[in-house]
Design an enzyme around this catalytic site. Structure first.
Site: not given
Length: 393
Positions: A128, A131, A246, A364
């Site tokens: 994947q 990021s 995910e 968060e």
């Protein structure tokens, strides 16, 4: 609420148990998981065995390799499979649970035909490519560029923390195609042949000594337009399909990770003199039980054909924090030497606990999603909401 299997579910569970008792016994040998190449080969073979029986995609139509089954049957199989020592590698599930569902939702018939069955059979492994150094929690901050050149897209950029990229055959890629659009709008989704010229994978050595994560550098990589998934600029929509799958999977309870009762048993078996904080243990046990029943709630939604949506993020959020607290207590009880035994559940939990609070969405980010999309609270102020990405700083 009745959590017992229905008559048809109990019958299916019995069939699964019989099949697993026949095919899973002895599939793994001692230390198979210590050698990466051996473990990958075994995981691919196990995936192929499941695919031949229809267990690799239970909900899919029989004509496409499934069983025309229900979400509950899929859950039952996963539950029974977890009781056996079989190789279920993340390098397989990235393809079966993330890449393929996204392609089946947004891909072309040609893409679905090319990738679905080979992935289902374990022949293709995926990674994947989301990021980046400046796009982790704020995924829409992706800076990897994709520029159209004839029938190709030319890709330049860097991805990081890419799990199993060093063994992957293909990757799902999020890249920016329009820097003048707002940050969530100028993105496009692609599939990438990881053996292509222009793809460089650099493994990152972890504190555990293994290298599951990687940096991936994309330099003048050419991707044919036929490997674009969805419309140009619809990359965020495709990425959200991937991420929702995910977060549901990451938040699931794992037989490979410890639970509170196992820690209590471990403490009773040891003569270290270390004592448990009974109040804290009761609190963790309450969280664990509450989480289990919350998952039953999600399963009830699945059994009715509903999609849990952002509420599923609550499971991952609570589980990750509970596991980290539990792992810290295990260290107090057993001491560092006690966590160093090969294959020890508590060692695995201690190493994985902190990472789980980041993987699949940080605490968060998940709290923001729950606040805004589940509880209906006002969203955070975003100063970059309506300006072109090229002007974001």
């Amino acid at each position: 609420m009745d959590f017992n299997d229905s008559t048809s579910e109990a019958e299916f569970r019995g069939q699964v148990r019989t099949w697993l008792d026949t095919h899973a016994k002895g599939f793994m040998s001692p230390n198979d998981d210590a050698d990466v190449d051996t473990f990958i080969a075994k995981a691919k073979a196990w995936q192929a065995k499941k695919a031949r029986e229809g267990y690799a995609a239970i909900r899919w139509p029989k004509a496409e390799g499934g069983l025309d089954g229900t979400p509950m049957q899929e859950v039952i199989f996963q539950d029974e499979e977890s009781r056996h020592d079989v190789p279920v590698g993340p390098f397989v599930t990235i393809g079966t649970q993330l890449a393929v569902p996204t392609l089946r939702t947004h891909g072309t018939p040609e893409q679905i035909e090319q990738f679905t069955q080979p992935t289902l059979r374990g022949e293709l492994l995926w990674c994947q490519l989301f990021s980046e150094p400046s796009a982790g929690s704020d995924l829409a901050n992706v800076r990897t560029r994709a520029v159209k050149d004839g029938d190709d897209w030319v890709i330049n950029g860097q991805k990081v923390w890419t799990s199993w990229a060093h063994v992957a055959d293909w990757g799902i890629l999020l890249a920016r195609t329009d820097p003048e659009a707002t940050k969530h709008k100028g993105l496009t989704f692609f599939v990438v042949d990881m053996r292509s010229v222009g793809v460089e994978v650099r493994p990152i050595q972890q504190v555990s000594g293994v290298s599951e994560f990687n940096e991936v550098f994309l330099t003048d990589l050419r991707i044919p337009d036929r490997y674009r998934v969805g419309a140009v600029g619809d990359g965020w929509k495709c990425a959200m399909t991937t991420l929702m799958n995910e977060r549901v999977n990451v938040g699931g309870e794992s037989q490979a990770l410890p639970n509170v009762l196992e820690l209590i048993e471990r403490a009773q078996d040891r003569s270290t003199g270390a004592s448990l904080d009974r109040f804290k243990m009761a609190q963790l046990l309450t969280q664990e039980m509450g989480l289990r029943y919350f998952r039953f709630r999600l399963l009830t939604s699945l059994s009715k054909g509903e999609t849990p949506g952002p509420i599923a993020a609550m499971s991952k959020l609570v589980y990750a924090n509970t596991l980290q607290e539990l792992s810290a207590m295990a260290l107090d009880v057993t001491g560092l030497p006690g966590l160093q035994a090969e294959g020890d559940k508590f060692q695995h939990g201690y190493e994985w606990a902190a990472a789980l609070r980041i993987a699949g969405g940080t605490d968060e980010i998940l709290r923001n999603q729950i606040a805004e999309r589940v509880l209906g609270m006002p969203g955070e102020i975003r100063v970059d909401k309506n300006i072109p990405f090229s002007q974001c700083r």
